[in-house]
Scaffold this active site. Structure first.
Site, PDB file in Angstrom:
ATOM      1  N   PRO A  34      59.247 108.012  53.319  1.00  0.00           N
ATOM      2  CA  PRO A  34      57.994 107.447  52.780  1.00  0.00           C
ATOM      3  C   PRO A  34      57.216 108.423  51.906  1.00  0.00           C
ATOM      4  O   PRO A  34      56.422 107.997  51.069  1.00  0.00           O
ATOM      5  CB  PRO A  34      57.211 107.083  54.051  1.00  0.00           C
ATOM      6  CG  PRO A  34      57.785 107.941  55.119  1.00  0.00           C
ATOM      7  CD  PRO A  34      59.229 108.117  54.784  1.00  0.00           C
ATOM      8  N   TRP A  62      77.925 117.078  40.818  1.00  0.00           N
ATOM      9  CA  TRP A  62      76.579 117.521  41.165  1.00  0.00           C
ATOM     10  C   TRP A  62      75.568 117.263  40.036  1.00  0.00           C
ATOM     11  O   TRP A  62      74.673 118.071  39.791  1.00  0.00           O
ATOM     12  CB  TRP A  62      76.564 118.990  41.564  1.00  0.00           C
ATOM     13  CG  TRP A  62      77.334 119.222  42.822  1.00  0.00           C
ATOM     14  CD1 TRP A  62      78.635 119.610  42.930  1.00  0.00           C
ATOM     15  CD2 TRP A  62      76.873 119.033  44.158  1.00  0.00           C
ATOM     16  NE1 TRP A  62      79.014 119.686  44.245  1.00  0.00           N
ATOM     17  CE2 TRP A  62      77.949 119.351  45.022  1.00  0.00           C
ATOM     18  CE3 TRP A  62      75.652 118.640  44.724  1.00  0.00           C
ATOM     19  CZ2 TRP A  62      77.837 119.268  46.405  1.00  0.00           C
ATOM     20  CZ3 TRP A  62      75.546 118.568  46.095  1.00  0.00           C
ATOM     21  CH2 TRP A  62      76.632 118.872  46.929  1.00  0.00           C
ATOM     22  N   GLU A 114      60.030 104.057  62.871  1.00  0.00           N
ATOM     23  CA  GLU A 114      61.297 104.550  62.364  1.00  0.00           C
ATOM     24  C   GLU A 114      61.806 105.759  63.140  1.00  0.00           C
ATOM     25  O   GLU A 114      63.011 106.020  63.182  1.00  0.00           O
ATOM     26  CB  GLU A 114      61.178 104.904  60.874  1.00  0.00           C
ATOM     27  CG  GLU A 114      60.965 103.708  59.974  1.00  0.00           C
ATOM     28  CD  GLU A 114      62.115 102.707  60.061  1.00  0.00           C
ATOM     29  OE1 GLU A 114      63.236 103.112  60.424  1.00  0.00           O
ATOM     30  OE2 GLU A 114      61.891 101.516  59.793  1.00  0.00           O
ATOM     31  N   VAL A 115      60.911 106.529  63.741  1.00  0.00           N
ATOM     32  CA  VAL A 115      61.358 107.629  64.588  1.00  0.00           C
ATOM     33  C   VAL A 115      62.036 107.082  65.835  1.00  0.00           C
ATOM     34  O   VAL A 115      63.091 107.578  66.266  1.00  0.00           O
ATOM     35  CB  VAL A 115      60.179 108.552  64.955  1.00  0.00           C
ATOM     36  CG1 VAL A 115      60.609 109.621  65.960  1.00  0.00           C
ATOM     37  CG2 VAL A 115      59.610 109.210  63.711  1.00  0.00           C
ATOM     38  N   ASP A 150      68.041 116.844  77.544  1.00  0.00           N
ATOM     39  CA  ASP A 150      67.521 118.205  77.617  1.00  0.00           C
ATOM     40  C   ASP A 150      66.014 118.223  77.333  1.00  0.00           C
ATOM     41  O   ASP A 150      65.514 117.439  76.531  1.00  0.00           O
ATOM     42  CB  ASP A 150      68.230 119.092  76.597  1.00  0.00           C
ATOM     43  CG  ASP A 150      67.695 120.507  76.581  1.00  0.00           C
ATOM     44  OD1 ASP A 150      67.953 121.234  77.541  1.00  0.00           O
ATOM     45  OD2 ASP A 150      66.996 120.853  75.620  1.00  0.00           O
ATOM     46  N   GLU A 174      66.643 116.584  82.636  1.00  0.00           N
ATOM     47  CA  GLU A 174      66.373 117.989  82.927  1.00  0.00           C
ATOM     48  C   GLU A 174      64.860 118.188  82.960  1.00  0.00           C
ATOM     49  O   GLU A 174      64.218 118.438  81.948  1.00  0.00           O
ATOM     50  CB  GLU A 174      67.000 118.895  81.856  1.00  0.00           C
ATOM     51  CG  GLU A 174      66.932 120.367  82.234  1.00  0.00           C
ATOM     52  CD  GLU A 174      66.694 121.282  81.028  1.00  0.00           C
ATOM     53  OE1 GLU A 174      67.044 122.463  81.114  1.00  0.00           O
ATOM     54  OE2 GLU A 174      66.121 120.819  80.031  1.00  0.00           O
TER      55      GLU A 174
END
Length: 1244
Positions: free
Chosen positions: A112, A126, A352-353, A376, A431
């Site tokens: 974004p 490239w 979105e995360v 973890d 954990e």
């Protein structure tokens, strides 16, 4: 920049033209929370949650659960409305990244903050901006690349790719695609590049997932360090060499670390840079799939060590600042940074995360067939303080407060819900070091949804005991509490040590136990030391009690089961990038001559014991004894009785052990077994049972008596009485497993029983023959009963048939019952051997013959060994004799060497004393040389300045007669008395210098030849500073050296002006003197007195020695000055003003502070300087009305660095003199410029 939440916008129908999906929706109605299927999976009513029924102490914190669950259900409803289901929402890898279809390749990214996005790589050489992506209102960028004309994809398999973006800061940057599946490290710049991975032949799984294990026995592994060689190892090597070891050891789960790509190898895989990519240093994605598939073929469950609590802070090869902002995936500012880990913290509130992380879970499960995850850093996720500097005592108020991170808790609930929806048999482990309540309760009951949690306090307890406490001070109650202290109905994975305890900065249990002897005393052919005895015993005991009492699952890090030495240290700058401590020494465990193999054998037996007699899933455990004085712990777990004696020295005979079991007990595991590196101090007890005593002891209804050695643990199993039911024998005299009442016996138990029977047969053959005869009689009776049973009518009821069988069974005699009073398995084995007596006897004969052959071979081998031993003893004696002779020789040589050393030490001491004397003499000589050099320089300088002073007075007398005539006469008179006094008195007058010799007329009394001879001796006449600056300098120098007369020409003397006073003319004369040049100021003739004083410091002792001479000089000068105090009156402007010598008389250097001639001269210089400063000030005031003129000597217009407006020969009017030059112009109000002194010739 404003962040737009796509999920909220879609769920609230704020996006025009976007239709909500209903297809395949599980819950979609007016509210998904009202769906019947939803209510079966979740409990929306907080009051009905099971956790409150199980734990009343949670009741005061019900508001926490209300807020948490409401937030969870709200987000879940949004996801279902927008994406149809949680599973569909978590398939972001089918929408983002590189998507391959029949028509081409689609590439999509969420950025974004980006302003421009391009795709580049090897496929287009490239070219940064050839392929531009387009964006939508939510910050999604997309491009479609159709197939080539020949049908091939535009991006070949294995080619490097990157995105080239214009970020939020208007800077163009390269980025690795966030959803990339494969990365490779660029060997030129060591950065990582994205790789388009699309092989033609993809790996296909051949085996189904194994069923969910009854209990977890986890073998924690790291692929890179899983080999013997000091390098990075691969997936294929692990599959071929390490995985078979795991199968043989008996572990049913492997937990693989460092799977996700991480740029820094030394991070142990916990600083993830690319979440969807397999770490390329271990191999290809297909290699990982082959490893997991092979593990599944052996029935082993595969877990992944997953990192969703934080991410690497790398920008160039990670997802940090991907679009130029620090808040795309993470919290903004300091909230998004973990200070202790130097990593970034996810913002779990963003749509979105959440999609990114949940899709990551779905990707690893579906694409690679992982069976679960170990999450973890869960403690960091649960709280806004991330556990940094925050201690937990277990009180519920520490967990359910404003410090809990609700967004993270909701994400963890979604993650567990998704994992178990995709695979109901999946396993999730948390954990968490804080002990958050309900973490391992399912969501419907009111928990977060994990299956297990790590019991992280146990390994810390063992390390603390080994580091800080003596064995005698170990607290049995504290150990027991640590092992059993866990949340009710929340399962734990317990472990004695993991990779954390082996990391650099700490040591493994074996290193703490064996210390340095782990390198030298682990051979079985060496005598056991006290350290190795303690280490071997405690290493087994600590692992066994942890396995037996610590939780519902068990974990071991690879290699620690056999006491792997040293620690783990990945290549880094601090160790020279060495792999020496980043590997596993399997060769140590395979060597049967090392004690490591004994520890490995014990671990294998311990793991298999749980398979025979399961106790981990059994929640019932009872600690019978935890006696701190005798260091004994006794407890029951499952069907076993565990007894531990941690006392370092005390063993116990006839030790009473309480038990709930009612039958005799038998040993099933002994840590002191010789097979495990012990001494088999209780080995005779293996051959018989421990009788049960029906008396209460230690709160248990029964007890047994045992011998309990020190530092030993014994595991007992109760032996049930044999109860044979009718129908146990068939017509063919073989066991009928289908008949009621006969217990099946596994193959391993049969082998053990077979071995015991053979032993009994060899020991007591006559008694066994009697037993066999008795059993034959029993068999005849049983066969008769069987015939009667067969002749029964089939119409008879089951009850009658059962009664009839019971009646027939009673025909067995009481003597038979006495013998059959043993376990079912033992009886079945004995009866089977009797029924097949011919075969049995033949087998016995063969075995006896084999034993005889083996015995013969052993006798031969023993004879050979005796011969070898004799030979070795003889050789040993010879070696000892030789060693003794050599030792004596060495001792004699050593005595001689010591004598030489002692002699050399004496010589060295003498030399040191002589050296000190020489140093002292050298220092004294150097001091004398320095003093002589200083005196030479001082004398030379004083001589020169004396001549200048005499010249000054001579010229003054000629110019200003008769005012100074008396002073000059007095000065000549003084020189006759003491030439040294004149030198010291006049030498440091600052305005007189060497160039004054150009007009020098010396008095008759002055010895000119002697003066210059002195100069020549001091080698000062060679100095270029003796060349004088005016046109007569060379001639003057020649005349001085060549003539002894006084007829040396004098330069022009300024004429007297009648309109000025005598004092003004004198001042004008003083002002007309030429200043020194820079080269002259730096020459040795003009060495400053203070500098000379520093170069040749005078010690206090020398000052005391010189004090009488200096005092005499002061006494000599004082009478002469008293006789003619008026010879400096011309310097006085006021009658009341004291003269220089008035001040000198008042402050003569008679005290200690002025006893040095240097200090005396300095004081005189200061007084004369004050007089000259006053005169200079008055001259400057007169200079405004009496400007001088000079004639230019050079053409200054040709000088580039000087901007002057006059030519050579011009007459210039001077306005004011400075230290280095003159200001010139018409008057003081019309200044034209400035030039240095030596650029003009004075007119006067």
């Amino acid at each position: 920049m404003q962040y737009i939440d796509q999920g909220s916008a879609l769920s609230n129908k704020n996006v025009p033209g976007r239709r909500l999906q209903k297809k395949n929706s599980l819950f979609y109605q007016q509210s998904v929370l009202e769906n019947e299927e939803f209510t079966q999976r979740y409990q929306k009513n907080v009051d009905e949650l099971q956790v409150f029924k199980d734990d009343a102490y949670l009741e005061p914190h019900k508001q926490h659960f209300q807020v948490r669950n409401a937030k969870f259900f709200e987000l879940l409803e949004q996801i279902v409305k927008v994406e149809s289901s949680l599973k569909d929402f978590a398939k972001g890898y089918e929408k983002y990244g590189f998507l391959i279809s029949d028509t081409g390749i689609t590439y999509k990214e969420w950025a974004p903050g980006a302003k421009e996005v391009y795709l580049t790589g090897d496929f287009n050489n490239w070219d940064k901006m050839q392929y531009s992506l387009t964006s939508d209102s939510f910050g999604n960028w997309e491009i479609f690349l159709p197939r080539n004309e020949d049908g091939s994809y535009l991006i070949p398999h294995g080619s490097r790719v990157k995105t080239y973006i214009k970020d939020a800061n208007n800077q163009y940057q390269y980025r690795i695609p966030a959803w990339i599946r494969t990365t490779w490290q660029n060997q030129e710049n060591k950065l990582y590049d994205g790789v388009f991975y699309n092989p033609e032949n993809k790996y296909e799984f051949k085996n189904n997932r194994p069923p969910k294990p009854r209990c977890l026995k986890i073998y924690e592994v790291h692929i890179g360090m899983a080999g013997i060689e000091p390098r990075v190892h691969t997936f294929k090597e692990f599959t071929q060499t390490v995985l078979p070891r795991v199968v043989k050891l008996g572990y049913n789960v492997i937990q693989i670390m460092a799977i996700q790509e991480h740029a820094y190898y030394g991070s142990f895989g916990y600083h993830v840079t690319n979440f969807f990519a397999v770490s390329s240093r271990f191999g290809t994605p297909d290699d990982l799939k082959e490893l997991i598939d092979t593990a599944h073929s052996h029935g082993i469950t595969v877990l992944m060590d997953l990192v969703h609590s934080h991410a690497s802070s790398n920008v160039l090869d990670g997802i940090n600042q991907w679009d130029g902002t620090d808040y795309q995936y993470f919290h903004a500012g300091g909230k998004g940074k973990h200070e202790l880990w130097d990593s970034k913290l996810f913002d779990y509130s963003k749509w979105e995360v959440i999609r990114f992380l949940l899709s990551n879970l779905s990707w690893w499960i579906n694409e690679y067939q992982f069976d679960g995850f170990r999450f973890d850093g869960v403690t960091s996720m649960l709280y806004v303080h991330h556990g940094n500097g925050y201690g937990f005592t277990g009180g519920y108020h520490e967990y359910f407060n404003e410090l809990a991170d609700m967004d993270s808790l909701v994400y963890l609930m979604l993650a567990n819900d998704l994992i178990h929806e995709i695979n109901p048999n999946a396993i999730t482990i948390a954990e968490d070091v804080s002990g958050y309540p309900t973490l391992c309760r399912n969501i419907k009951e009111g928990g977060i949804g994990f299956d297990y949690r790590m019991a992280m306090a146990v390994p810390d307890k063992w390390i603390k005991l080994l580091k800080e406490f003596k064995d005698d001070d170990w607290d049995m109650g504290d150990i027991t509490h640590t092992l059993t202290n866990r949340r009710y109905l929340e399962k734990c994975i317990c472990y004695a040590e993991s990779h954390d305890q082996a990391l650099v900065g700490d040591k493994t249990l074996s290193m703490w136990l064996f210390d340095k002897e782990i390198y030298s005393e682990m051979s079985t052919i060496q005598p056991e030391t006290l350290v190795t005895f303690r280490g071997m015993a405690l290493h087994k005991m600590l692992r066994l009690i942890t396995f037996a009492l610590g939780g519902e699952g068990y974990l071991n890090f690879m290699g620690n089961e056999f006491g792997h030495p040293e620690w783990i240290d990945f290549p880094r700058e601090g160790n020279g990038w060495s792999y020496h401590h980043a590997r596993r020494r399997w060769d140590l465990a395979d060597d049967q001559l090392l004690r490591y193999s004994r520890l490995l054998q014990f671990d294998t037996e311990m793991i298999n014991l749980e398979d025979k007699y399961p106790w981990l899933p059994n929640g019932e455990q009872w600690v019978t004894e935890k006696h701190n004085e005798i260091k004994v712990i006794v407890f029951e777990r499952g069907s076993l009785l565990f007894v531990f004696n941690f006392h370092p020295t005390q063993s116990y005979e006839h030790f009473k052990v309480g038990t709930k079991f009612e039958s005799d007990h038998r040993i099933v595991l002994d840590t002191d077994d010789v097979r495990f590196g012990g001494h088999s101090r209780v080995s005779p007890s293996y051959d018989h049972n421990f009788p049960i005593i029906k008396e209460e002891w230690q709160g248990r209804p029964n007890h047994i008596k045992i011998y309990l050695p020190n530092r030993c643990a014994i595991v007992f199993k109760s032996i049930d009485k044999l109860q044979i039911k009718p129908g146990a024998f068939s017509q063919h005299q073989k066991l009928n497993q289908s008949v009621d009442g006969v217990l099946p016996v596994n193959q391993q138990s049969l082998q053990q029983l077979q071995t015991q029977i053979q032993i009994l047969t060899k020991k007591e053959p006559i008694r066994q023959q009697n037993k066999k005869q008795e059993l034959l009689q029993i068999l005849e009776n049983a066969q008769a009963n069987q015939k009667q049973t067969k002749s029964m009518s089939p119409k008879r009821t089951p009850q009658k048939q059962k009664s009839n069988r019971k009646l027939n069974f009673n025909q067995i005699t009481d003597q038979d019952n006495i013998f059959l009073n043993s376990s079912n398995a033992m009886a079945n084995m004995i009866i089977e051997n009797i029924l097949n007596k011919d075969e049995y006897y033949e087998k016995i004969k063969l075995e006896n013959q084999e034993l005889k052959d083996q015995s013969s071979k052993l006798q031969v081998s023993i004879g050979d060994l005796k011969k070898k031993i004799t030979t070795l003893e003889r050789q040993n004696k010879e070696i000892n004799s030789n060693l003794s002779n050599e030792r004596q020789t060495y001792q004699n040589e050593l005595i001689k060497i010591n004598e030489k050393i002692q002699s050399m030490k004496t010589m060295q001491q003498n030399l040191q004393m002589e050296q000190k004397k020489n140093e002292l003499l050298t220092k004294q000589l150097q001091d004398q040389i320095n003093i002589n050099n200083g005196l030479k320089s001082f004398i030379c300088e004083n001589c020169l300045l004396s001549i200048e002073f005499l010249t000054f007075f001579q010229k003054s007398v000629q110019t200003f007669q008769p005012h100074l005539s008396n002073a000059y006469d007095i000065l000549i008179q003084l020189s006759k008395h003491s030439t040294s006094f004149i030198f010291e008195f006049i030498s440091k007058t600052q305005n007189l210098n060497l160039p004054a010799l150009r007009n020098c007329l010396l008095p008759e009394e002055f010895d000119v030849n002697g003066f210059f001879e002195t100069l020549e001796e001091l080698k000062l006449n060679e100095s270029p500073e003796l060349s004088f600056r005016n046109k007569n300098n060379n001639l003057i120098k020649k005349n001085i050296h060549g003539n002894n007369n006084n007829n040396i020409p004098i330069g022009d003397v300024p004429k007297q002006n009648k309109n000025t006073s005598l004092q003004e003319q004198f001042n004008s004369f003083l002002e007309s003197s030429e200043p020194f040049s820079d080269s002259q100021l730096g020459s040795p003739y003009f060495t400053d007195l203070e500098t000379v004083d520093k170069q040749r410091p005078i010690s206090k002792e020398k000052q005391r020695n010189q004090m009488p001479l200096q005092m005499n000089a002061a006494k000599r000068i004082k009478p002469e000055i008293n006789q003619a105090p008026h010879y400096f009156q011309s310097f006085k402007q006021d009658e009341n003003e004291p003269t220089v010598f008035d001040s000198l008389m008042k402050e003569a250097p008679t005290n200690k502070d002025r006893c040095s001639s240097v200090h005396s001269l300095r004081y005189l210089d200061q007084q004369i300087q004050k007089e000259q400063d006053k005169s200079t000030k008055r001259n400057k005031e007169n200079q405004q009305n009496n400007c001088q003129f000079v004639i230019a000597k050079y053409d200054y217009k040709a000088q580039k660095d000087i901007d002057l407006s006059f030519k050579k020969g011009d007459q210039i009017k001077l306005l004011k003199k400075t230290t280095n030059g003159w200001w010139y112009g018409e008057d003081k109000n019309q200044v034209k410029g400035y030039f240095p002194h030596n650029f003009v010739q004075l007119l006067g």
